[in-house]
Design an enzyme around this catalytic site. Structure first.
Site, PDB file in Angstrom:
ATOM      1  N   ASP A  87     -37.112 -77.345  42.435  1.00 30.76           N
ATOM      2  CA  ASP A  87     -35.750 -76.805  42.363  1.00 30.76           C
ATOM      3  C   ASP A  87     -35.744 -75.385  41.822  1.00 30.76           C
ATOM      4  O   ASP A  87     -36.722 -74.924  41.226  1.00 30.76           O
ATOM      5  CB  ASP A  87     -34.859 -77.700  41.494  1.00 30.76           C
ATOM      6  CG  ASP A  87     -35.331 -77.775  40.052  1.00 30.76           C
ATOM      7  OD1 ASP A  87     -36.540 -78.021  39.840  1.00 30.76           O
ATOM      8  OD2 ASP A  87     -34.518 -77.580  39.130  1.00 30.76           O
ATOM      9  N   GLU A 154     -35.864 -79.611  37.409  1.00 27.40           N
ATOM     10  CA  GLU A 154     -36.382 -79.092  36.143  1.00 27.40           C
ATOM     11  C   GLU A 154     -35.354 -78.221  35.439  1.00 27.40           C
ATOM     12  O   GLU A 154     -35.215 -78.258  34.218  1.00 27.40           O
ATOM     13  CB  GLU A 154     -37.665 -78.287  36.411  1.00 27.40           C
ATOM     14  CG  GLU A 154     -38.401 -77.842  35.164  1.00 27.40           C
ATOM     15  CD  GLU A 154     -38.045 -76.443  34.690  1.00 27.40           C
ATOM     16  OE1 GLU A 154     -38.574 -76.022  33.641  1.00 27.40           O
ATOM     17  OE2 GLU A 154     -37.236 -75.765  35.357  1.00 27.40           O
TER      18      GLU A 154
END
Length: 492
Positions: A87, A154
Site C-alpha cells: 500500500d 502498513e
C-alpha cells in the site's frame, strides 16, 4: 503534441536500470493501491509470483507469502525473507485532478529523480515490492532459500503485519526493504499509537448581514510524522488555529467548520476554516491575515519557506455557525495541544525518542473530529504522551478513544545479520553503513514480536518528502540498493 510527450516520457522511463526492478515498479504504479484499497495490487503481486513458478499463499488479512527454492548449490544456506508493503499514502495537491481509487500514478523523471505529478509517488514502499519481485524473477542471483512477505495496509495501522500469524514464516533472517536513505542500515524503530477525539458543538444561525468566507493555510512541506517531525516544518492545523485565535474576536468571525490533514502519520500541509464575517471588513481582514502569514514565514525560515494564506468567499457554506464558546474551545485546543518532538534519545545521538503529531481535523454537521499520533522508542513514554494528549482533549470537551498501537523494534547492533550486511556494503561500496535506529515505525516491530528469534535489518534507496506530493526517489540510489540486496542474498 500531448501524445508525443507521453510517448517520450514512457521511452525515457523504459531505460531505467536495473531494468527488472523498474519494470515491476512501473507496472505497479498503474494499479491504485492506497491503504485499504490495495487488494488488486496485492493480487497482482501474487499473480506475478505464481507466473514465475513460486509457491504463493494469501493469509486471512490479505498478506502475500511467497516461497522460492534456493539457487543450485545454495540449498543449505539459511532461509531469508524479503519484506515490503504494497500500500501507499495517497496525498495530492488541491489543484491536482487525480482519483486514487481509479487513476494510475503519473510518473515523470527529473534528472536522477523519479517523481509523480502532483501526487505521492508510492516509492514507499513500491520500490521494495518491485525489488522482491525482481529477485523472484532472477535466474542469476545465487541466493539461498527465500521467502517474500508482502503486507497490506502498513500506512494506516500496520494491520497486515499485525494480522500475520505465528509460524507462517520459516526464515532465520528478514530483510525489510522499507528504509529511505542509501547507506543507512536500520536496526530499530519506534512504537506508535493513535489518539482520536470527537466533540459536539452547539449551532445557531449566522448573524444577518454577515457573509461566508474561507481562510486557507497552504504551501507547507508536510512530511512523514516520524521521519521529518524534528525538521522544524510547519503544522497547518496549528498555524490556522493561531490565526483564528488572534483574529476571530477582533473581526467577529462566526466559525462554520475546520478541515485539514488526511493522514495520521503525515504532518498536515494544508488546513482551512469556513466562517461568516462582515464583508465590509474583508480587505482589513485579508491584510491582517497576510501580516500573520509573514510572521509565520519569518518564524519558520528555511525550514518551511513556502507557507501561504488565502482568504476568499465561500458560496456554498451552511448557514449554521458554532456557538462562540464552542468555537473558542476548539480553536484553543488546536492552538495548545502538543505537537512535535517531546524528547530526544539520551543514548543515540540525533534520534528522536518521543513525539506527537497533530494530524487531522474534520467537521461534519455539529461534530468535530481530531486525529493525532504518538511515537516513542520507550513504550511507557509513548503511552505517557498519548495520555497527555488525551488530557488536553478532555479539557476542551472532547471524548477520546485510542488505537491498539504497535510495538517498537529493539536494536541489536551485535547481531550476526547486522555484521554481515555491513561487511557486504563495505566490500561492495568501499565504506561501512551508518547503523541506526529510526523514529518512524516499521513492520519489523510487529513481526519481531511474533518471531522473536528472527534477525532483522532494514535498508533501501534514498527518497525524500515521503507522504507528500513532492515524494521523489533517486534513480541511481535504487541501482545501488539493488546491488546491495543481490550481494547480501548471495552472502547470507
Amino acid at each position: 503534441m500531448e501524445n508525443v510527450m507521453e510517448s517520450k516520457v514512457q521511452t525515457d522511463l523504459g531505460t531505467l536500470e536495473p531494468a527488472g526492478l523498474w519494470k515491476y515498479f512501473l507496472a505497479l504504479s498503474k494499479i491504485p493501491r492506497g491503504s485499504k484499497n490495495e487488494a488488486a495490487a496485492a493480487q497482482w503481486v501474487a499473480d506475478q509470483a505464481k507466473a514465475l513458478g513460486c509457491t504463493v499463499t494469501r493469509d486471512a488479512v490479505g498478506n502475500v507469502i511467497i516461497s522460492k527454492k534456493a539457487a543450485p548449490g545454495r540449498e543449505g544456506a539459511p532461509m531469508t525473507a524479503l519484506q515490503a508493503h504494497v500500500d501507499m499514502v495517497c496525498e495530492k495537491n488541491e489543484a491536482t485532478r487525480h482519483d486514487f481509487l481509479t487513476d494510475p500514478i503519473a510518473l515523470r523523471r527529473d534528472g536522477d529523480r523519479l517523481l509523480a505529478t502532483g501526487t505521492t509517488l508510492g516509492a514507499d514502499n513500491g520500490i521494495g515490492v518491485a525489488a522482491a519481485l525482481a529477485v523472484l524473477e532472477s535466474t542469476t542471483i545465487k541466493h539461498g532459500p527465500l521467502e517474500v512477505l508482502v503486507t497490506i495496509d502498513e500506512e494506516t495501522g500496520l494491520t497486515g503485519a499485525g494480522g500475520l500469524a505465528e509460524g507462517v514464516l520459516k526464515s532465520k533472517y528478514l530483510l525489510n526493504l522499507d528504509s529511505e536513505e542509501e547507506g543507512d542500515l536500520t536496526i530499530g524503530c519506534a512504537g506508535g499509537v493513535d489518539t482520536m477525539a470527537n466533540r459536539k458543538v452547539a449551532l445557531r444561525p449566522a448573524t444577518a448581514g454577515k457573509s461566508p468566507f474561507r481562510l486557507k493555510v497552504l504551501g507547507l512541506k508536510g512530511g512523514h510524522s516520524g521521519v521529518e517531525i524534528h525538521q522544524g516544518r510547519g503544522n497547518a492545523l496549528r498555524i490556522l488555529a493561531g490565526v483564528l485565535w488572534s483574529l476571530a474576536p477582533r473581526f467577529g468571525l462566526e466559525l462554520v467548520s475546520l478541515a485539514g490533514g488526511n493522514k495520521r502519520n503525515a504532518i498536515p500541509r494544508e488546513a482551512s476554516a469556513v466562517f461568516f464575517m462582515d464583508g465590509a471588513r474583508l480587505a482589513e481582514f485579508q491584510a491582517a491575515v497576510q501580516g500573520m502569514a509573514q510572521d509565520y514565514r519569518s518564524s519558520l525560515g528555511a525550514f518551511d519557506p513556502g507557507l501561504a494564506m488565502e482568504v476568499g468567499p465561500k458560496a456554498d457554506a451552511p448557514a449554521q455557525v458554532m456557538e462562540d464558546r464552542d468555537a473558542r474551545a476548539v480553536v484553543n485546543f488546536l492552538y495548545t495541544v502538543a505537537h512535535g518532538v517531546e524528547t530526544n534519545s539520551p543514548d543515540i545521538e540525533g534520534l528522536v525518542q518521543t513525539s506527537t503529531n497533530l494530524a487531522i481535523i474534520s467537521t461534519t454537521g455539529d461534530t468535530i473530529e481530531v486525529s493525532t499520533s504518538q511515537r516513542s522508542s520507550i513504550a511507557s513514554a509513548k503511552m505517557d504522551m498519548a495520555y497527555r494528549v488525551a488530557a488536553s482533549c478532555e479539557l476542551a470537551g472532547f471524548s477520546v478513544k485510542r488505537g491498539d498501537g504497535y510495538p517498537g523494534w529493539k536494536p541489536d547492533p551485535k547481531a550476526s545479520l547486522v555484521k554481515v550486511v555491513n561487511a557486504v556494503h563495505e566490500r561492495t561500496f568501499g565504506k561501512p553503513m551508518a547503523i541506526k535506529a529510526i523514529h518512524a515505525g516499521l513492520e519489523c516491530g510487529l513481526i519481531g514480536e511474533k518471531y522473536p528469534g528472527m534477525q532483522m535489518v532494514s535498508f533501501g534507496p534514498s527518497m525524500w518528502d515521503v507522504h507528500t506530493p513532492d515524494e521523489n526517489v533517486s534513480i541511481s540510489s535504487v541501482g545501488n540498493f539493488w546491488k546491495l540486496l543481490v550481494a547480501v542474498l548471495e552472502t547470507v
